[in-house]
Design a protein around this motif. Structure first.
Motif: not given
Length: 96
Positions: A16-22, A36-38
């Motif tokens: 989720f953190s990687s997805a948020a960064d992207q 990531p929490n969003d």
């Protein structure tokens, strides 16, 4: 809104953190930035009762093994599968 403190594996949070960064890279104007929490809240919010029950029904039947009755009363053992050995198909022959 309800706040739930939950424990998740680091590998899940990392995805989720990687997805948020992207996403923050693609939508640099997002204010506030996507966290990531969003993304986890968004992913959980899309499920309804039938989706959740279906996912857990399948998961629990898979881990319970074949000796337990199915959770879904519509399905009966052995879930429509024939457990006889499958014959080996003949070797492929080239057309002459």
């Amino acid at each position: 809104m309800i706040t739930l403190p939950i424990h998740i594996p680091e590998s899940v949070y990392s995805e989720f953190s990687s997805a948020a960064d992207q996403l923050n890279g693609r939508f640099s104007g997002a204010n506030p930035p996507i966290t990531p929490n969003d993304l986890m809240a968004f992913a959980l919010a899309r499920h309804d009762t039938a989706d959740i029950c279906g996912q857990f029904d399948l998961a629990l039947r898979l881990v319970q093994g074949p000796t337990e009755p199915p959770f879904n009363p519509v399905l009966s053992e052995p879930f429509g599968r024939d457990f006889r050995p499958v014959p080996t198909p003949p070797a492929h022959r080239e057309a002459a």
